[in-house]
Design a protein around this motif. Structure first.
Motif, PDB file in Angstrom:
ATOM      1  N   THR A  96      43.555  36.445  32.347  1.00  0.00           N
ATOM      2  CA  THR A  96      42.942  37.693  32.806  1.00  0.00           C
ATOM      3  C   THR A  96      41.650  37.375  33.533  1.00  0.00           C
ATOM      4  O   THR A  96      40.746  36.755  32.973  1.00  0.00           O
ATOM      5  CB  THR A  96      42.655  38.641  31.629  1.00  0.00           C
ATOM      6  N   ARG A  98      38.217  38.546  35.051  1.00  0.00           N
ATOM      7  CA  ARG A  98      37.232  39.608  34.845  1.00  0.00           C
ATOM      8  C   ARG A  98      36.070  39.380  35.812  1.00  0.00           C
ATOM      9  O   ARG A  98      35.477  38.304  35.819  1.00  0.00           O
ATOM     10  CB  ARG A  98      36.723  39.629  33.406  1.00  0.00           C
ATOM     11  N   SER A 100      32.383  40.807  37.194  1.00  0.00           N
ATOM     12  CA  SER A 100      31.248  41.695  36.944  1.00  0.00           C
ATOM     13  C   SER A 100      30.210  41.490  38.028  1.00  0.00           C
ATOM     14  O   SER A 100      30.115  40.418  38.637  1.00  0.00           O
ATOM     15  CB  SER A 100      30.639  41.442  35.565  1.00  0.00           C
ATOM     16  N   PRO A 106      30.777  45.885  34.913  1.00  0.00           N
ATOM     17  CA  PRO A 106      32.175  45.538  35.183  1.00  0.00           C
ATOM     18  C   PRO A 106      32.618  46.038  36.555  1.00  0.00           C
ATOM     19  O   PRO A 106      32.320  47.166  36.940  1.00  0.00           O
ATOM     20  CB  PRO A 106      32.946  46.246  34.057  1.00  0.00           C
ATOM     21  N   ARG A 109      39.326  43.960  36.872  1.00  0.00           N
ATOM     22  CA  ARG A 109      40.085  43.079  35.979  1.00  0.00           C
ATOM     23  C   ARG A 109      41.497  42.949  36.532  1.00  0.00           C
ATOM     24  O   ARG A 109      42.070  43.900  37.054  1.00  0.00           O
ATOM     25  CB  ARG A 109      40.119  43.648  34.564  1.00  0.00           C
TER      26      ARG A 109
END
Length: 441
Positions: A96, A98, A100, A106, A109
């Motif tokens: 996954t 991710r 930011s 955030p 994703r």
């Protein structure tokens, strides 16, 4: 925070970004120009070389500052391998990604479908459009690891002993045609093929081990069944075998032939019919793989695969050509050209990818989503939405021509109600290629 699907994209906020892939993965990054090639040693960021201008790797996190990249850099592609060299990616949970932004906010994703035999997985690409940077979800794998990256990004991998120690040296992309690898070619097939291509004015192709693996599996399946077929008795098409072998493609062609006993006889048989000769000489193909198998009756079954590998830059060029050809038809009809809409493009790409990966061909997806649902989910706000889909065509010219020859599809292309367009393409499935046009107005 946005949840991305393969092919989905979004604009990222200005400023430094943190790109993290938790779990048992090693993260690496390739800094390239629009052509998708590294420029030198500093453009490959991995655990043995964790720092480059604008990109710094710390554990499972890549700190990326687009404004700090080297001059001329317009793309950063993020890849993962298993941290334990003895563990296949298929033995780990799907990674996954991710992302930011400044202050840890955030941004996005992305979790791709679970990997198969791949040893390297390209997760995402950051790329510049005008004065902004965008993120595109990829999910493209390589069954032969760094050697696959070498072909597409210009990374020159050291020998096996060095590779085990993690050594890899990027180098500028070579000019001219692809290098020709004669490995696995005891009867001189590649030389015969490239001689025929040269006589037709086409560049040589390079042997690809993944295409050869897919060709071998399909030739053996046909020989076992005693029948030539795009889809063998096990329900798997030759195009699905290509993707399963780890070769993601922009376009693909195939020869399925019964009878020739040698490579020379095979090439000779291709010259006898226009369609087979056209595929043999097709100048766009850059890679090939081949195999033959003998059936119970002693007949020889050949599978030869021709392809162009998928790269983000290549996908951009191909979908942009679909839009340009569509607008050429509109202009000829006295209509205003359609403006490219990245939100419609994301929805179109996601639908093409879904059709290829989930083995269906329809405007309504298996989950019941329809064109206007997909456009809205991608953030498009058009009041009117239309969609054209097609499968099997090998080029933008062929797919646009096919749509124009169909009254319903032609009506969408020449509708005065539409003002914007997005296009998508994915390879795989039973039909080889899946195309989507999404219109908004």
């Amino acid at each position: 925070m946005s949840e991305l699907v393969p092919g989905g994209n979004l604009t990222v906020p200005d400023g430094p970004l943190d790109v993290r892939v938790p779990g048992g993965f090693d993260v690496s990054a390739l800094v390239t120009d629009d052509g998708g090639k590294v420029a030198g040693d500093a453009d490959f960021v991995f655990y043995n070389q964790p720092d480059a201008p604008g990109a710094h790797l710390r554990g499972d996190t890549l700190a990326l500052d687009p404004a700090g990249l080297r001059p001329g850099a317009t793309r950063v592609t993020v890849a993962v391998t298993a941290a334990d060299p003895g563990t296949p990616l298929a033995g780990l949970p799907s990674p996954t990604l991710r992302v930011s932004g400044p202050g840890g906010a955030p941004v996005a994703r992305f979790t791709p479908p679970g990997p198969g035999p791949e040893t390297v997985l390209l997760l995402a690409e950051f790329y510049r459009r005008g004065d902004r940077w965008k993120l595109r979800a990829l999910g493209q794998g390589y069954a032969d690891g760094l050697a696959g990256l070498a072909r597409d990004f210009g990374v020159d991998v050291a020998d096996e002993a060095d590779r085990a120690a993690g050594a890899a040296t990027p180098a500028p992309a070579p000019a001219g045609p692809p290098a020709v690898d004669a490995g696995g070619d005891p009867d001189g097939f590649l030389g015969l093929v490239n001689s025929a291509r040269a006589a037709a004015g086409s560049p040589p192709v390079a042997r690809d081990a993944r295409l050869a693996s897919a060709a071998r599996a399909h030739a053996e399946a046909m020989a076992g069944a005693g029948a030539l077929a795009v889809e063998s008795r096990d329900g798997v098409s030759v195009h699905q075998r290509v993707v399963a072998a780890g070769f993601a493609y922009l376009t693909v062609g195939e020869h399925l032939v019964l009878g020739p006993r040698t490579a020379a006889e095979f090439v000779g048989s291709c010259r006898e019919t226009e369609g087979a000769r056209r595929t043999l000489h097709e100048p766009v193909f850059t890679h090939a793989g081949w195999a033959h198998a003998t059936g119970p009756s002693g007949d020889t079954y050949w599978t030869v695969l021709w392809a162009v590998p998928l790269t983000p830059a290549g996908l951009d060029r191909t979908t942009a050509e679909v839009v340009a050809l569509t607008n050429r038809r509109r202009t000829a009809a006295g209509l205003r050209p359609l403006a490219p809409d990245p939100r419609l493009a994301a929805a179109a790409q996601a639908h093409s990818t879904a059709m290829a990966e989930r083995d269906f061909y329809a405007h309504t997806g298996p989950d019941g989503d329809r064109p206007w649902d997909r456009a809205a989910a991608a953030g498009a706000t058009h009041r009117r939405v239309g969609e054209n889909i097609a499968c099997g065509q090998r080029s933008p010219t062929a797919v646009v021509e096919g749509w124009m020859n169909s009254p319903g599809h032609r009506a969408n292309i020449l509708s005065g109600d539409f003002t914007h367009i997005g296009a998508g393409l994915a390879g795989g499935g039973r039909a080889a290629t899946y195309w989507t046009q999404l219109f908004g107005g």
